[in-house]
Design a protein around this motif. Sequence first.
Motif, short mmCIF file in Angstrom:
data_model
loop_
_atom_site.label_atom_id
_atom_site.label_comp_id
_atom_site.label_asym_id
_atom_site.label_seq_id
_atom_site.Cartn_x
_atom_site.Cartn_y
_atom_site.Cartn_z
N PHE A 23 0.82 -1.32 0.06
CA PHE A 23 -0.08 -0.01 0.03
C PHE A 23 0.77 1.29 0.00
O PHE A 23 0.47 2.28 -0.85
CB PHE A 23 -0.73 0.00 1.23
N PHE A 24 1.76 1.42 0.85
CA PHE A 24 2.63 2.36 0.87
C PHE A 24 3.65 2.71 -0.13
O PHE A 24 3.86 3.81 -0.68
CB PHE A 24 3.34 2.31 2.21
N ASN A 25 3.85 1.57 -0.87
CA ASN A 25 4.73 1.80 -2.08
C ASN A 25 4.00 2.39 -3.16
O ASN A 25 4.31 3.21 -4.11
CB ASN A 25 5.42 0.44 -2.60
N LEU A 26 2.58 1.84 -3.18
CA LEU A 26 1.68 2.45 -4.15
C LEU A 26 1.60 3.85 -3.91
O LEU A 26 1.50 4.86 -5.12
CB LEU A 26 0.32 1.78 -3.96
N ILE A 27 1.30 4.31 -2.67
CA ILE A 27 1.28 5.93 -2.37
C ILE A 27 2.57 6.49 -2.99
O ILE A 27 2.50 7.60 -3.54
CB ILE A 27 0.95 6.14 -0.91
N VAL A 28 3.96 6.15 -2.83
CA VAL A 28 4.88 6.55 -3.17
C VAL A 28 5.12 6.67 -4.67
O VAL A 28 5.24 7.74 -5.03
CB VAL A 28 6.22 5.60 -2.86
N ASP A 29 4.47 5.67 -5.18
CA ASP A 29 4.53 5.68 -6.82
C ASP A 29 3.49 7.02 -7.25
O ASP A 29 3.76 7.51 -8.32
CB ASP A 29 4.09 4.35 -7.42
N VAL A 30 2.38 7.01 -6.43
CA VAL A 30 1.50 8.32 -6.91
C VAL A 30 2.20 9.46 -6.74
O VAL A 30 1.99 10.35 -7.27
CB VAL A 30 0.27 8.03 -6.19
N LEU A 31 2.80 9.67 -5.67
CA LEU A 31 3.58 10.77 -5.13
C LEU A 31 4.40 11.28 -6.08
O LEU A 31 4.63 12.69 -6.59
CB LEU A 31 4.30 10.85 -3.74
N TYR A 32 5.12 10.25 -6.95
CA TYR A 32 5.98 10.73 -7.83
C TYR A 32 5.58 11.69 -9.02
O TYR A 32 5.94 12.46 -9.30
CB TYR A 32 6.37 9.45 -8.87
N ALA A 33 4.33 11.44 -9.19
CA ALA A 33 3.51 12.07 -10.11
C ALA A 33 3.08 13.58 -9.66
O ALA A 33 3.23 14.46 -10.40
CB ALA A 33 2.34 11.36 -10.64
N VAL A 34 2.65 13.50 -8.28
CA VAL A 34 2.60 14.95 -8.03
C VAL A 34 4.06 15.60 -7.77
O VAL A 34 3.86 16.95 -8.27
CB VAL A 34 2.14 14.70 -6.35
N LEU A 35 5.17 15.11 -7.48
CA LEU A 35 6.28 15.92 -7.26
C LEU A 35 6.92 16.25 -8.85
O LEU A 35 7.63 17.12 -8.82
CB LEU A 35 7.27 14.98 -6.50
N ASP A 36 6.67 15.22 -9.58
CA ASP A 36 7.40 15.63 -10.92
C ASP A 36 6.27 15.30 -11.96
O ASP A 36 5.67 14.40 -12.36
CB ASP A 36 8.74 14.46 -11.22
N PRO A 37 5.82 16.54 -12.61
CA PRO A 37 4.95 16.49 -13.79
C PRO A 37 4.89 15.90 -14.88
O PRO A 37 4.13 15.16 -15.45
CB PRO A 37 4.54 17.94 -13.85
N ARG A 38 6.34 15.54 -15.08
CA ARG A 38 6.60 14.63 -16.29
C ARG A 38 6.23 13.29 -16.27
O ARG A 38 6.08 12.60 -17.11
CB ARG A 38 8.22 14.88 -16.65
N ILE A 39 5.91 12.55 -14.86
CA ILE A 39 5.72 11.43 -14.78
C ILE A 39 4.07 11.10 -14.85
O ILE A 39 3.45 11.88 -14.02
CB ILE A 39 6.19 10.73 -13.38
N ARG A 40 3.51 10.32 -15.68
CA ARG A 40 2.10 10.14 -15.94
C ARG A 40 1.99 8.45 -15.82
O ARG A 40 2.81 7.95 -16.56
CB ARG A 40 1.82 10.59 -17.38
N TYR A 41 0.78 8.11 -15.37
CA TYR A 41 0.79 6.81 -15.10
C TYR A 41 -0.22 6.33 -16.19
O TYR A 41 -0.70 5.21 -16.28
CB TYR A 41 0.22 6.27 -13.88
#
Lengths: 307, 547
Positions: A288-306
């Motif tokens: 669960f927390f790893n998923l949150i981290v992955d989601v946070l990537y997108a928040v921190l770096d707009p270039r990351i899109r899922y």
Amino acid sequence: MGRYIARRLLLTIPVLIGASFLIFAMVFALPGDPVAALGGDRSLPPAVEAQIRDEFNLNDPLLVQYGKYVGNLVQGDLGIDFSQRPVIDTIEQRLPVTVRLAVVAILFEAIIGIVAGVLAGIRRNGFLDNVVLVSTTLIVSIPILVLAFVAQFVFGLQLGWFPISGTSEGWGSFLLPGLVLAAGSLAYVARLTRTSVAENMRADYVRTAKAKGLPRSRVIIRHTLRNSLIPVVTFIGADIGALMGGAIVTESVFNLPGIGRAVFDAINNQEGAVVVGIVTLMVFFFIFFNLIVDVLYAVLDPRIRYD
Amino acid sequence: MKFTQRSAALIASGLAGAMLLSACGGDDDGGSGASGDGSFSIYIGEPQNPLLPGNTAESEGNQVLDSLFTGLVRYDADAQVQFTGVAESIESEDSTTWTVTLNDGWTFHDGSAVDAQSFVDAWNYTAYSPNAQQNSYFFSNIAGYDDLQAPTDAEGNITGDPVASELSGLRVVDDLTFEVELSAPYAQWPTTTGYTAFFPLPPAFFDDPAAFGEQPIGNGPFQAEEPFVPGAGGGITLTRFDDYAGDEPANAGSVEYRVYTEVDTAYTDLQGGSVDIIDTLPPDALASAEAEFGDRFIETTYGDITSLSFPTYDERYADPRVRQAFSMAIDRQAISDAIFLGTRTPATSFISPVVNGFREDACDVCELNVEEANRLLDEAGFDRSQPVDLWFNAGAGHDAWMQAVGNQLRDNLDIEYVLRGDLPQAQILPLRREQGMTGPFRDAWIMDYPTPENFLGPLYSTAAIGGSNYTFYSNPEFDALLEEGNAAATDDEAIELYQQAEDILVRDMPSAPLFYRVNQGAHSERVDNVIIDAFGRIDAAAVTIAG
């Protein structure tokens, strides 16, 4: 983004089933006889031992035992331990303690670690950088057991700033243990942040921002720090998952009845239901927390899109 | 920008919260009211099971139950039986059929009467094997016990229900009288009835045993007004039972049993004044505690024995002379001083010094005698070129002293040794049962009740093979003396016969007695009259609050 999260959550189901079976099999494979050890140096009467074995299905083959476990699990029954106590009660009782300890530790880790890292990183090889370098090296090299006892002795007993042990002071009981637990990771966070910040300070866009005449604080926080946080968030995210699994040493020294000590004791006593129940929960937290981290990537770096 | 603003707010509120909380942290001992109403706290480890007398076989749970219940008889600090419990008398003509007469006026905490039925029902419940009570075997000498044990096949699977659900040897005569018929005479039976397993249970127990285990309703000096939740951290607070019928009601208003996972932490709490009594000291504190606590340091002999037992089934150790030689090669005093720092005393008998019938000079081969040891070893033709395996369970702190034993065997007998201390209890016990010990092994016994028989029968009788007789020693002469002792008409006669049985053990040496444990504890300045008995229990009722 929504579909991505849903897909990731669905994937956890087979992972949890696989994990629980693996853990169950590992407890099953442990050598020794847990029922024989229940009486300590004295033997239990044979009929009593047989009764306990029967109750916990210990005479069944692995797959039958696991089948019975899962059968109860889908009805919401996590089973009982050798003292007849439902595993769900143990989790309900102990998880809040672990969560509080983890929250306090993560706060210390993130706040002190990031602040120290930024201060060190913006002026590389400056005075503050050296202070952070030396102090984090020191902290990382002290075993947590030593740190815990020393902190308890100095700040709990001699100075009396914090309670020595127990949970009777609410959140206050968790400050000292939380700091001790966070110490090692805190040093890592500081180091990671420092390296990352120092590197980004020399990046083109930072130079541009400075040249545009933006205030220094805005340059550091908005432009440098945000970009520097990705490795730090990865580390902290993984750390939350680990902390939710409990911290045996810290819990024991500060007498905090958390999940770590429970699972440690359960492994020692070979209480399958307890080990499987708690460890599977830990696996879930980790995912669960790893998923949150992955989601946070997108928040921190707009270039990351899922999507 | 949002991200950083939020985290800044978090920092601010976190710090403010931290300061507030630490300001109100610190010493948490509430006010002790007027003398007689104060409260105090006692360190315990986590009880293994819910607090049921029939299922509590370890010291932590026993400590709490001892405050909640009073049995037929009680033991004083010197382990002597006192009729200060529920029984007015326990009498027998033939040591087989015992008539128990109860005192009138005892009640449970819920108001129900403590009568003959409450003992008989409790004992039947504990003895009935489908209830899986650990203390079941305490009733194995009562007539009809076997009928309450479920039949099992060769693999240990249960194949049916027990024949009966009530012990045929228990008969209620009237409200205050019941008869106990033993399957064989046992002159010291009344002495056994103070143990936890024999406590009475009220009707409320049978309605809901699980709820009872969390919040027991006893007849002791303290009562539980809240459930005990294992793992909840706080432990359990008991308050004085004002209608207690015994002669020694509780002095303090309440006692808190606080659960710790580490004794080191409890000791630091004692130093900091937030726990009042601990009955065990952490190893680091042994050297300094007596000086630090002065007259608040407590020391009592515990009713136990630690031995080096021999696999008598192994050809190498089949000759009693070999076993005697090993015993004489061990300098118990040196190990006790150097490794245990005085928390063990050298054993000089198979029986604990707290028990009537203990003789200080019972075991002449328990003293260091290197010359005689070597002579015996040669006489027996022991092969010294092969190393000796020394077995003990892992993770229980036995490494250092077992190594010291090994070193002494090497120095005094010129035999190399191999430490076999990698297996935890759960793995070593099955090995011990299956005659898997390839050399001397650590053995320990904590008494259930203060009789010599309790240190002999369960460990060395032929009947105990398959039970706790892990040496597989069997000697009809020893068994016969034990039986005669059990059937003796008086205590004195019984003790003499037990001592004769012990003499046979000294000759045959199935096991070399090594140490008796010394309990060391300490208490805060707030409490007084702290007594630790031979069972390692603190008499919570006796504790007074100072000032």
